[in-house]
Motif scaffolding. Structure first.
Motif: not given
Lengths: 317, 231
Positions: A31-43, A169-176
């Motif tokens: 289980g766990g988050p499918m997008d770990r990068n986005a998940f850990r930024w939210a936390n 920071p904007s450079q750390q935000r993925p663009d989907y």
């Protein structure tokens, strides 16, 4: 207990922490988050540990009402967020007070968003994890694998004063937005059952995400890849494994994968790229690139550095 | 005792897989269980998980704490310390009660007919063997047991059932299993086991683990109900 009341659960919203580990030997997946990068930024925006429980919102539609004073943050897919009907930025934390209505629209780009709250949602774990795995009937708010339901309360701590709002920071935000992903692969498992020609075809082709893709696996459509063997003795499947059943259409096995299986596998997708894959909507395209395991280890270490060294910025408002 | 057929392959960025052989056997099941135990003892702090199966052991490690060279070295040490003399004794012996009957095993009669046996013979043959837990997977707590006597081996149903009850004792080819929870399934149902195969509240949550040995023992309807079985 204070918390956020689920007014509408949305399409498919699941409580997830970092995952359920060490239990494959009794057949439990991670289980766990499918997008770990986005998940850990939210936390991180909520000053939480990287494994705190957040809500994975697939496509959108979640509506919550707060009974408490706290902070929230939403990252991941571009799902319009409003707080009391006022547009609120993603990848940024927000102050919430009792009575606030938090509303998510539907994804414009990407497919999974992560809603975190200060201190994490306080949900009782089962097998050491809150992660919701519907197929196994484990985890989540009711511990039995059920997605969020209207009327439930998602408990969280009440803060005396909300924290200052922060922003990734904007450079750390993925663009989907492009709905395409280039993913790196460590060759392994039955790779020798795939001829050089089959491998070249796989790595030079573009695959499309099919409709029947979910948290268990992403099924791809594209040129058929034919291994020289039909099946193997069922064996352990790691996260991101690329299995090729008899129809030659690859399946990338993800967080809710079966723990063992008998189809030949070509190797596994680099975990850092699984988030990009999981954000693709059906019809999104995937291209593969082979890398060595040493390079994979370097990339993992560098990514950990990048995440730990990046500073959050004060939010604009 | 590192045998020539043992090999180690990369599975992914954080996983190596040891292949012990391409045909499951009690000896291989014992080696896999021993290797898993050794690795837990020696490199447990960098292990994320282990997945033992029929002929292999998948080792998932934390690549931020170690690398595949170090894990390979630990694997080689573990493999060199395997012992063969107690292969047949390794693993606990677990006895599972089964209520074999037409009412608890809807495929018992058909399986007996296609095997040219009586249902009593099928029941007796199923109890004669000592099975090895070769793998656990498919669903939480689903243990694949082998091998079934060829006389009562039976192919999967042409049309799987949409719901197999909890505790169903079943045969597919030369494997047998107890369904831990209601689920769809295509195996041939020959009885019901009243003992829970998977209980999140219990510790351990399963009565068996990979490498253990299982024997089935017939009980009657009254015993089945007394043990908490439901029809």
């Amino acid at each position: 207990m204070s918390g956020l009341i689920v007014i509408q659960p949305g399409i498919f919203s699941l409580a997830q922490d970092s995952g359920r580990f060490g239990l494959h030997s009794i057949g439990l997946t991670t289980g766990g988050p499918m997008d770990r990068n986005a998940f850990r930024w939210a936390n991180r925006l909520c000053d939480n540990s990287q494994s705190a429980t957040a809500i994975e919102v697939t496509v959108g539609g979640l509506v919550l009402e707060s009974t408490t004073t706290t902070n929230i943050a939403m990252t991941g897919a571009n799902i319009p967020l409003t707080i009391n009907q006022q547009a609120a930025a993603l990848w940024q934390s927000h102050k919430i007070i009792p009575g606030d209505r938090i509303e998510l629209g539907f994804a414009v780009a990407g497919s999974r968003g992560y809603l975190a709250v200060a201190g994490g949602f306080q949900i009782e774990p089962i097998f050491n994890s809150v992660s919701t795995v519907p197929r196994e009937g484990l985890g989540g708010t009711t511990q039995d694998g059920t997605p969020l339901q209207a009327g439930q309360i998602l408990p969280c701590q009440a803060l005396q004063h909300p924290l200052d709002c922060l922003s990734v920071p904007s450079q750390q935000r993925p663009d989907y937005a492009a709905n395409q992903a280039r993913v790196r692969v460590v060759l392994g498992y039955q790779q020798d059952a795939f001829s050089e020609i089959q491998k070249q075809l796989f790595f030079s082709s573009q695959y499309t995400v099919s409709d029947s893709s979910d948290r268990m696996g992403y099924r791809l459509k594209g040129p058929n890849i034919s291994p020289s063997i039909d099946g193997i003795l069922s064996e352990g499947i790691c996260l991101g494994a690329i299995q090729v059943p008899a129809d030659g259409q690859p399946i990338i096995l993800l967080n809710d994968r079966q723990t063992i299986g008998g189809y030949p596998k070509l190797g596994s997708v680099l975990s850092l790229d699984l988030g990009k894959l999981a954000q693709l909507m059906p019809g999104g395209t995937v291209q593969f690139e082979a890398i060595s395991v040493e390079r994979a280890h370097n990339l993992l270490a560098l990514d950990e550095q990048r995440f730990n060294n990046s500073q959050l910025e004060p939010a604009n408002k | 005792m590192s045998k020539p057929q043992q090999s180690i392959s990369i599975a992914g960025e954080n996983s190596l897989i040891i292949y012990f052989g391409d045909k499951p056997s009690a000896a291989i099941a014992s080696e896999i269980a021993q290797a898993a135990q050794r690795l837990r003892e020696t490199i447990g702090q960098v292990l994320i998980d282990l997945v033992p199966s029929y002929g292999s052991l998948l080792i998932i490690y934390n690549p931020l704490q170690t690398d595949h060279h170090a894990v390979r070295a630990a694997i080689r040490r573990a493999l060199s310390s395997l012992t063969s003399e107690d292969d047949q004794l390794a693993g606990r012996l677990v006895s599972l009660p089964v209520y074999y009957s037409a009412e608890s095993g809807p495929d018992l009669q058909a399986l007996a007919e296609s095997a040219g046996l009586t249902t009593e013979q099928v029941i007796a043959i199923h109890q004669q063997a000592e099975y090895r837990v070769y793998a656990i997977g498919f669903a939480p707590g689903f243990a694949y047991l082998g091998e079934v006597d060829p006389r009562i081996a039976a192919p999967r149903l042409a049309t799987p059932r949409t719901k197999v009850p909890r505790g169903a004792v079943a045969i597919a080819d030369r494997q047998t299993a107890v369904y831990p929870a209601p689920s769809p399934g295509g195996w041939n149902l020959i009885g019901l086991c009243p003992e829970p195969m998977f209980d999140p509240e219990a510790s351990p949550s399963m009565p068996v683990q990979v490498g253990d040995r299982v024997r089935f023992t017939a009980i009657d309807r009254a015993q089945f109900l007394a043990l908490g079985g439901e029809l």
